[in-house]
Design a protein around this motif. Structure first.
Motif, PDB file in Angstrom:
ATOM      1  N   PHE A 282       1.055  -1.267   0.384  1.00  0.00           N
ATOM      2  CA  PHE A 282      -0.005  -0.014  -0.083  1.00  0.00           C
ATOM      3  C   PHE A 282       0.800   1.477   0.229  1.00  0.00           C
ATOM      4  CE2 PHE A 282      -3.194   2.483   1.088  1.00  0.00           C
ATOM      5  CZ  PHE A 282      -4.255   2.702   1.049  1.00  0.00           C
ATOM      6  N   VAL A 283       2.170   1.265   1.003  1.00  0.00           N
ATOM      7  CA  VAL A 283       2.448   2.780   0.719  1.00  0.00           C
ATOM      8  C   VAL A 283       3.535   2.681  -0.345  1.00  0.00           C
ATOM      9  CG1 VAL A 283       4.854   3.913   2.417  1.00  0.00           C
ATOM     10  CG2 VAL A 283       2.426   2.620   3.339  1.00  0.00           C
ATOM     11  N   THR A 284       4.589   1.507  -0.845  1.00  0.00           N
ATOM     12  CA  THR A 284       5.219   1.529  -1.431  1.00  0.00           C
ATOM     13  C   THR A 284       5.087   1.638  -3.079  1.00  0.00           C
ATOM     14  OG1 THR A 284       5.596  -0.918  -1.571  1.00  0.00           O
ATOM     15  CG2 THR A 284       7.616   0.488  -0.426  1.00  0.00           C
ATOM     16  N   ARG A 285       3.443   1.221  -3.414  1.00  0.00           N
ATOM     17  CA  ARG A 285       3.017   1.059  -4.564  1.00  0.00           C
ATOM     18  C   ARG A 285       3.677   0.095  -5.691  1.00  0.00           C
ATOM     19  NH1 ARG A 285       1.755   6.561  -3.535  1.00  0.00           N
ATOM     20  NH2 ARG A 285       3.626   6.714  -4.232  1.00  0.00           N
ATOM     21  N   GLY A 364       5.683  -4.903 -11.343  1.00  0.00           N
ATOM     22  CA  GLY A 364       5.107  -5.134 -10.592  1.00  0.00           C
ATOM     23  C   GLY A 364       6.375  -3.447 -10.119  1.00  0.00           C
ATOM     24  N   VAL A 365       5.818  -2.328 -10.298  1.00  0.00           N
ATOM     25  CA  VAL A 365       6.194  -0.837 -10.127  1.00  0.00           C
ATOM     26  C   VAL A 365       5.582   0.062 -10.401  1.00  0.00           C
ATOM     27  CG1 VAL A 365       8.511  -1.392 -10.687  1.00  0.00           C
ATOM     28  CG2 VAL A 365       7.012   0.295 -12.569  1.00  0.00           C
ATOM     29  N   PRO A 366       5.211   1.494  -9.227  1.00  0.00           N
ATOM     30  CA  PRO A 366       4.463   2.050  -9.081  1.00  0.00           C
ATOM     31  C   PRO A 366       3.598   2.727 -10.622  1.00  0.00           C
ATOM     32  CG  PRO A 366       5.978   2.887  -7.596  1.00  0.00           C
ATOM     33  CD  PRO A 366       6.612   1.684  -8.258  1.00  0.00           C
ATOM     34  N   GLY A 367       2.623   2.806 -10.291  1.00  0.00           N
ATOM     35  CA  GLY A 367       1.749   3.521 -12.033  1.00  0.00           C
ATOM     36  C   GLY A 367       2.131   2.550 -13.430  1.00  0.00           C
ATOM     37  N   ALA A 368       2.711   1.609 -13.302  1.00  0.00           N
ATOM     38  CA  ALA A 368       2.701   1.049 -14.676  1.00  0.00           C
ATOM     39  C   ALA A 368       0.928  -0.207 -14.640  1.00  0.00           C
ATOM     40  CB  ALA A 368       3.257  -0.940 -14.563  1.00  0.00           C
ATOM     41  N   GLY A 369       0.997  -0.006 -14.086  1.00  0.00           N
ATOM     42  CA  GLY A 369      -0.997  -0.696 -14.650  1.00  0.00           C
ATOM     43  C   GLY A 369      -1.836   1.077 -15.378  1.00  0.00           C
ATOM     44  N   LEU A 404      -5.257   5.500  -6.235  1.00  0.00           N
ATOM     45  CA  LEU A 404      -6.085   3.543  -7.169  1.00  0.00           C
ATOM     46  C   LEU A 404      -5.009   2.978  -7.003  1.00  0.00           C
ATOM     47  CD1 LEU A 404      -7.477   5.024  -9.566  1.00  0.00           C
ATOM     48  CD2 LEU A 404      -8.604   4.948  -8.186  1.00  0.00           C
ATOM     49  N   ASP A 405      -3.589   3.338  -7.617  1.00  0.00           N
ATOM     50  CA  ASP A 405      -2.218   2.316  -7.504  1.00  0.00           C
ATOM     51  C   ASP A 405      -2.283   1.792  -5.688  1.00  0.00           C
ATOM     52  OD1 ASP A 405      -0.048   0.706  -7.994  1.00  0.00           O
ATOM     53  OD2 ASP A 405       1.182   2.708  -8.327  1.00  0.00           O
TER      54      ASP A 405
END
Ligand code: ASP
Length: 437
Positions: A282-285, A364-369, A404-405
């Motif tokens: 949740f914290v690291t996204r 599996g990194v922040p914002g990839a989705g 959302l991430d």
């Protein structure tokens, strides 16, 4: 002279060092406020030279989609070693794909229930255009057309599903060749793997560069949306957030709760151990960044290392249930906001397929989705073109992506752990009595 040095590039460095997701959020707020002020003073369009900054952003996103799919899917598929593909691997991959497909379906249900949308201008003219574009989405056509007749044409025409299909086969063959008994095959395929690994890394570098520019692009695109439509669009973003988080919660209860019950694993013990990776994600996204805590949780739950050392890193790369839910809700939001209609059955089927496959290609990194969302839209023939209303609506989503991430990454990681425990239990790789019912 020495005193002057820190000042050189000081602002730029401070900008680059500041957390990118906060920057995007600030961009969203600045753009929205500027847009509301413009709307109040009767200005509904920005000068062309300012709009250009938004156009640059959407073009950068489009630029990255195809090379990113190819790089990350080839690497993702070829990382599954054939030795592990055996009984554990096949089961893990299948359960990952099924839970992701459930995720998209839950996301689409949330979309249909909440109907998140912003009433954006130009709906009617674009609706006509979209009606023409989507008329030929039929399941049978879609299935047959997954197979490209020319790979080069698929790449050039950016036919997403065909590119995904070919990249997956290519990656799978590579994974077998990498461990071939023939030394020549092993050497050349390892070289090929390294090339694609490098391509994927380069793409991730470019994406992080684009994300540094995103706050500016988002500010301009949002400003245009608010100038044209006024403040009434803000409530729509709250609905998107609510729909996503409710979807995440339902997925945990129904899908994970259901799986754990079916495989007779104690819910209380499982969720007690899953808490740390959940919060870390949740914290690291970042599913990848959370891996050390997911490993520790699996170990504490009594999963054999042989299973989790393979299934968790694989899950962090290919299993994205939270991202899948997000794709479902956001695809609905984008279509409803821009074309004033819901999704057709054909489009929904296509989104389930695309978003499930996209979860394999989402790093599996922040914002990839969020980048993969652009790909899903391209896949249903509604590409995010520069200057379009769709680009404005997409920028709105990107503005709240940090929030959302957090939720989707926490779910992604919990999903990896749930599936790992279930498969380990089924195959007798779960040691501790404490988690068994
Ligand atoms: N941040 C997510 C993860 O690491 C991927 C995404 O952006 O959806 O799992």
């Amino acid at each position: 002279m020495a005193n002057n040095e820190p000042k050189k590039g000081g602002i730029l460095r401070a900008y680059l060092n500041f957390n990118v997701l906060y920057k995007i959020l600030i961009g969203l707020v600045i753009g929205a406020v500027a847009g509301i002020i413009l709307a109040a003073s009767g200005v509904t369009a920005l000068p062309k030279w300012i709009s250009m900054f938004g156009t640059i952003f959407t073009r950068l996103l489009k630029m990255i989609i195809i090379p990113m799919i190819v790089g990350s899917l080839v690497v993702g598929a070829s990382s599954v070693s054939p030795a592990n593909v055996g009984k554990v691997g096949i089961r893990v991959v299948i359960i990952y794909l099924i839970t992701s497909a459930f995720g998209v379906i839950i996301g689409l249900v949330m979309g249909n229930v909440f109907q998140p949308h912003a009433e954006l201008a130009q709906v009617t003219e674009l609706a006509a255009e979209a009606a023409g574009k989507t008329a030929d989405v039929s399941v049978w056509n879609v299935i047959a057309e997954i197979i490209p007749t020319s790979v080069l044409q698929s790449l050039v025409n950016e036919t997403v599903l065909q590119v995904i299909f070919f990249s997956l086969i290519f990656g799978l063959c590579l994974s077998f060749m990498k461990v071939s008994e023939n030394e020549r095959i092993r050497t050349i395929s390892t070289t090929m793997y390294n090339i694609f690994d490098c391509l994927a890394e380069i793409m991730m570098k470019i994406v992080s560069g684009i994300m540094q520019y995103a706050p500016i692009g988002v500010a301009v695109l949002i400003c245009e949306v608010f100038a044209k439509n006024g403040a009434k669009v803000a409530g729509a973003l709250a609905t998107v957030t609510l729909a996503c988080f409710l979807g995440y919660a339902i997925h945990i209860v129904l899908v994970y709760g259901g799986l754990l019950a079916i495989f007779k694993i104690k819910l209380g013990t499982f969720f007690k151990e899953a808490r740390t990776p959940f919060i870390t994600a949740f914290v690291t996204r970042s599913s990848n960044g959370t891996l050390p805590t997911t490993f520790a949780a699996a170990e504490n739950l009594g999963v054999d290392k042989e299973v989790y050392a393979f299934s968790l890193p694989l899950g962090a790369t290919i299993n994205m249930d939270g991202t899948a839910i997000y794709q479902g809700v956001c695809a609905f939001f984008l279509v409803m906001s821009c074309f004033g209609r819901g999704l057709t059955m054909g489009e929904m089927g296509m989104i389930v397929l695309l978003a499930t496959l996209a979860s394999i290609g989402t790093a599996g990194v922040p914002g990839a989705g969020a980048i993969m969302l652009a790909m899903v839209m391209q896949g249903i023939n509604l590409p995010i073109e520069a200057g379009s209303v769709l680009a404005g609506a997409y920028a709105m989503i990107l503005g709240i992506d940090a929030i959302l991430d957090m939720g989707r990454t926490a779910l992604n990681v919990t999903g990896d752990l749930t599936c790992t425990c279930c498969i380990a239990k089924q195959l007798g790789f779960l040691k501790a009595d404490s988690v068994l019912k």
